[in-house]
Scaffold this motif. Structure first.
Motif, PDB file in Angstrom:
ATOM      1  N   THR A   1      -3.392   8.573 -14.555  1.00 11.70           N
ATOM      2  CA  THR A   1      -3.675   7.604 -13.356  1.00 11.70           C
ATOM      3  C   THR A   1      -3.715   8.102 -11.995  1.00 11.70           C
ATOM      4  O   THR A   1      -3.789   9.441 -11.721  1.00 11.70           O
ATOM      5  CB  THR A   1      -2.349   6.575 -13.607  1.00 11.70           C
ATOM      6  OG1 THR A   1      -2.344   5.651 -12.716  1.00 11.70           O
ATOM      7  CG2 THR A   1      -1.168   7.521 -13.072  1.00 11.70           C
ATOM      8  N   SER A   2      -3.536   7.174 -11.025  1.00 14.29           N
ATOM      9  CA  SER A   2      -3.430   7.514  -9.628  1.00 14.29           C
ATOM     10  C   SER A   2      -2.020   7.198  -9.131  1.00 14.29           C
ATOM     11  O   SER A   2      -1.602   6.126  -9.534  1.00 14.29           O
ATOM     12  CB  SER A   2      -4.556   7.144  -8.857  1.00 14.29           C
ATOM     13  OG  SER A   2      -5.828   7.672  -9.129  1.00 14.29           O
ATOM     14  N   ASP A   3      -1.515   7.870  -7.822  1.00 15.73           N
ATOM     15  CA  ASP A   3      -0.356   7.336  -7.455  1.00 15.73           C
ATOM     16  C   ASP A   3      -0.751   6.062  -6.597  1.00 15.73           C
ATOM     17  O   ASP A   3       0.271   5.397  -6.164  1.00 15.73           O
ATOM     18  CB  ASP A   3       0.239   8.394  -6.374  1.00 15.73           C
ATOM     19  CG  ASP A   3      -0.811   9.062  -5.637  1.00 15.73           C
ATOM     20  OD1 ASP A   3      -1.883   9.028  -5.912  1.00 15.73           O
ATOM     21  OD2 ASP A   3      -0.193   9.952  -4.752  1.00 15.73           O
ATOM     22  N   HIS A   4      -1.658   6.061  -6.091  1.00  9.40           N
ATOM     23  CA  HIS A   4      -2.267   4.783  -5.186  1.00  9.40           C
ATOM     24  C   HIS A   4      -3.768   4.907  -5.080  1.00  9.40           C
ATOM     25  O   HIS A   4      -4.524   5.926  -5.424  1.00  9.40           O
ATOM     26  CB  HIS A   4      -1.681   4.984  -3.666  1.00  9.40           C
ATOM     27  CG  HIS A   4      -2.182   6.300  -3.169  1.00  9.40           C
ATOM     28  ND1 HIS A   4      -3.163   6.691  -2.579  1.00  9.40           N
ATOM     29  CD2 HIS A   4      -1.190   7.354  -2.882  1.00  9.40           C
ATOM     30  CE1 HIS A   4      -3.033   7.932  -2.108  1.00  9.40           C
ATOM     31  NE2 HIS A   4      -1.859   8.231  -2.507  1.00  9.40           N
TER      32      HIS A   4
ATOM     33  N   HIS B   1      -4.645   4.013   2.316  1.00 10.84           N
ATOM     34  CA  HIS B   1      -3.898   3.833   1.240  1.00 10.84           C
ATOM     35  C   HIS B   1      -4.170   2.313   1.172  1.00 10.84           C
ATOM     36  O   HIS B   1      -4.035   1.569   2.284  1.00 10.84           O
ATOM     37  CB  HIS B   1      -2.478   4.252   0.786  1.00 10.84           C
ATOM     38  CG  HIS B   1      -2.409   5.440   0.899  1.00 10.84           C
ATOM     39  ND1 HIS B   1      -1.237   6.109   0.822  1.00 10.84           N
ATOM     40  CD2 HIS B   1      -3.158   6.697   0.955  1.00 10.84           C
ATOM     41  CE1 HIS B   1      -1.247   7.355   0.704  1.00 10.84           C
ATOM     42  NE2 HIS B   1      -2.539   7.874   0.793  1.00 10.84           N
ATOM     43  N   SER B   2      -4.384   1.834   0.088  1.00  9.58           N
ATOM     44  CA  SER B   2      -4.656   0.423  -0.093  1.00  9.58           C
ATOM     45  C   SER B   2      -3.380  -0.363  -1.265  1.00  9.58           C
ATOM     46  O   SER B   2      -2.839   0.526  -1.989  1.00  9.58           O
ATOM     47  CB  SER B   2      -5.963  -0.214  -0.647  1.00  9.58           C
ATOM     48  OG  SER B   2      -6.383   0.123  -1.884  1.00  9.58           O
TER      49      SER B   2
ATOM     50  N   ALA C   1       0.924  -1.402   0.048  1.00 16.04           N
ATOM     51  CA  ALA C   1      -0.067  -0.213  -0.104  1.00 16.04           C
ATOM     52  C   ALA C   1       0.819   1.031  -0.011  1.00 16.04           C
ATOM     53  O   ALA C   1       1.532   1.638   0.970  1.00 16.04           O
ATOM     54  CB  ALA C   1      -0.970   0.074   1.267  1.00 16.04           C
ATOM     55  N   PRO C   2       1.328   1.744  -1.276  1.00 17.93           N
ATOM     56  CA  PRO C   2       2.082   2.683  -1.333  1.00 17.93           C
ATOM     57  C   PRO C   2       1.897   4.207  -0.731  1.00 17.93           C
ATOM     58  O   PRO C   2       0.683   4.487  -0.689  1.00 17.93           O
ATOM     59  CB  PRO C   2       2.711   2.812  -2.796  1.00 17.93           C
ATOM     60  CG  PRO C   2       1.321   2.672  -3.437  1.00 17.93           C
ATOM     61  CD  PRO C   2       0.759   1.490  -2.627  1.00 17.93           C
ATOM     62  N   GLN C   3       2.633   4.825  -0.100  1.00 12.59           N
ATOM     63  CA  GLN C   3       2.682   6.266   0.416  1.00 12.59           C
ATOM     64  C   GLN C   3       3.027   7.247  -0.966  1.00 12.59           C
ATOM     65  O   GLN C   3       3.805   6.904  -1.764  1.00 12.59           O
ATOM     66  CB  GLN C   3       3.735   6.408   1.433  1.00 12.59           C
ATOM     67  CG  GLN C   3       3.585   5.841   2.550  1.00 12.59           C
ATOM     68  CD  GLN C   3       1.891   5.842   3.186  1.00 12.59           C
ATOM     69  OE1 GLN C   3       1.376   6.998   3.404  1.00 12.59           O
ATOM     70  NE2 GLN C   3       1.150   4.957   3.266  1.00 12.59           N
ATOM     71  N   SER C   4       2.767   8.220  -0.982  1.00 11.90           N
ATOM     72  CA  SER C   4       2.807   9.171  -2.107  1.00 11.90           C
ATOM     73  C   SER C   4       4.036   9.235  -2.624  1.00 11.90           C
ATOM     74  O   SER C   4       4.423   9.556  -3.717  1.00 11.90           O
ATOM     75  CB  SER C   4       2.120  10.422  -1.808  1.00 11.90           C
ATOM     76  OG  SER C   4       0.471  10.328  -1.963  1.00 11.90           O
ATOM     77  N   ASP C   5       4.969   9.505  -1.679  1.00 11.05           N
ATOM     78  CA  ASP C   5       6.318   9.842  -2.063  1.00 11.05           C
ATOM     79  C   ASP C   5       7.151   8.906  -3.191  1.00 11.05           C
ATOM     80  O   ASP C   5       7.427   9.075  -4.262  1.00 11.05           O
ATOM     81  CB  ASP C   5       7.352  10.166  -0.710  1.00 11.05           C
ATOM     82  CG  ASP C   5       7.270   9.055   0.196  1.00 11.05           C
ATOM     83  OD1 ASP C   5       6.468   7.972   0.221  1.00 11.05           O
ATOM     84  OD2 ASP C   5       8.215   8.941   1.059  1.00 11.05           O
TER      85      ASP C   5
END
Length: 427
Positions: free
Chosen positions: A362-365, A374-375, A50-54
């Motif tokens: 797209t989306s980053d997550h 976040h998933s 579940a990634p973080q935005s960075d």
């Protein structure tokens, strides 16, 4: 060939969500780009994460985070303009509300009500704090709202980033932090993650700063004034994602892809990523402005940039926060505002100038509103250009799940994939 790369932060939901934002949102401008497009799904980091935005953003811009991620802290420091030295440790920080006696966290983000002006005043009270009996110092900068950057420096010894977070909502796993679904709402004192003296010292300095900051902030005039207005105090600082300067910088974006790139982003960490990989940065002020006004300016600046640059990267934060707040209606509104106030003027501006860029959207997550975090789900991806053979009627999870691009593992593969498609089909 020009590429306009737009990331809708957290706009994706999970296939298991009872309602999905991109499926239901009225977004005629985004969906119109599907008339000549191919689509698919992408794990922006890798399955199971579940990634973080960075590190998701770093990946989307073509850099495998397993190779190039320096830690959230340094990226925040780069974005805030803090000059780091070898031996410094930088951390992402949040102002929070705690019970000073028990260290119980009342609100991790001060109810999202802290203004940047208030944050800057509070930051000045702890910036330059002497630690380790004068052998160390803490540099602290407020950035946007409740967010900030902490840099720890020892005057004689190097520090290690092998330390745990004081923010209990995030757990260090190697170089990355992962949001926890459940955690005890108390400040967690940092522990060294190695026996090295530099890690022991860094953890000790972080703990000293954390505890002393509460003493300084709890009765600060800004917090007294907030309390008199019935607002939460910003009386603590939670820190996470320690990092140090990388031994060497990654290859520059133009060197790597042969494209002159520019970014239009809203958050400090995204600005730090742009600087880290050598993108030019176009700053759009977001403080104190209506969201639709900001979107319109971002659209105008993107159109202008397309006349000069090969790739324009735009990162729009809107949908992520209502996702975290568990608000489906809030996410729906955020996506519809982006469509109306960013994409509509953007497409008009592109048409009036006779431009014909390719779009990557797209989306980053995913930030499923029913989860509030976040998933690890893959997110939709659409590549659009009049020269492409393909058509989809809607940019959404269900459409992209059956798209011709399939499922891409690693967001860093998107730009090479787009360049290959455009070369083959557009010439």
């Amino acid at each position: 060939m020009k590429i306009l790369y737009v990331v809708l932060d957290g706009a994706a939901d999970s296939p298991s969500s009872p309602r999905r934002t991109l499926e239901e949102a009225n977004k005629p401008n985004i969906d119109s780009l599907g008339s000549h497009a191919v689509c698919g799904m992408v794990y922006t980091v890798k399955p199971g994460v579940a990634p973080q935005s960075d590190y998701a953003t770093l990946s989307l811009l073509g850099y495998n985070p397993e190779e190039y991620y320096p830690g959230r802290g340094p990226l925040e420091a780069f974005g805030a303009g803090i000059e780091m030295r070898r031996g410094d440790v930088a951390l992402r920080a949040n102002f929070a509300t705690v019970d000073p006696g028990t260290l119980r966290i009342i609100d991790r983000r001060v109810g999202r009500s802290l203004t940047s002006r208030e944050a800057r005043e509070l930051a000045s009270a702890v910036d330059g704090m002497e630690l380790e009996e004068g052998e160390g110092v803490a540099l602290f900068r407020a950035t946007i709202g409740h967010r900030g950057v902490l840099v720890l420096r020892h005057r004689r010894k190097p520090l290690s980033d092998a330390i745990s977070n004081t923010d209990p909502a995030y757990e260090r796993r190697g170089r990355f932090s992962v949001a926890l679904e459940k955690y005890e709402p108390y400040i967690k004192l940092s522990n060294p993650l190695s026996t090295d003296e530099s890690a022991v010292l860094a953890a000790r300095m972080l703990n000293e700063f954390t505890l002393r900051a509460i003493e300084v902030l709890d009765n600060h005039p800004v917090n007294k004034a907030r309390e008199s207005r019935g607002l939460l105090k910003a009386n603590a600082i939670l820190s996470r994602d320690a990092g140090v300067l990388p031994q060497e910088k990654p290859p520059g974006f133009q060197e790597k892809f042969g494209l002159r790139g520019v970014s239009i982003v809203e958050m400090v960490v995204e600005r730090g990523i742009a600087r880290y990989i050598g993108l030019e940065d176009i700053h759009v002020e977001i403080e104190g402005r209506a969201r639709e006004e900001v979107y319109r300016e971002e659209a105008a600046r993107a159109v202008e940039a397309l006349e000069t640059y090969d790739l324009v990267y735009v990162h729009l934060k809107g949908p992520d926060e209502p996702g975290h707040d568990g608000s489906f209606e809030g996410k729906l509104k955020a996506v519809e505002e982006i469509d109306k106030h960013f994409f509509a003027p953007l497409l008009d501006g592109i048409s009036s100038k006779g431009l014909e860029p390719a779009f990557v959207i797209t989306s980053d997550h995913a930030t499923p509103w029913d989860k509030g975090a976040h998933s690890a789900d893959p997110v939709p991806l659409m590549i659009s250009h009049p020269g492409l053979r393909g058509s989809v009627d809607r940019f959404s999870e269900s459409t992209c799940l059956s798209g011709g691009l399939g499922t891409i593992i690693g967001g860093y593969r998107i730009i090479p994939k787009a360049l290959s498609l455009l070369k083959d089909y557009v010439g």
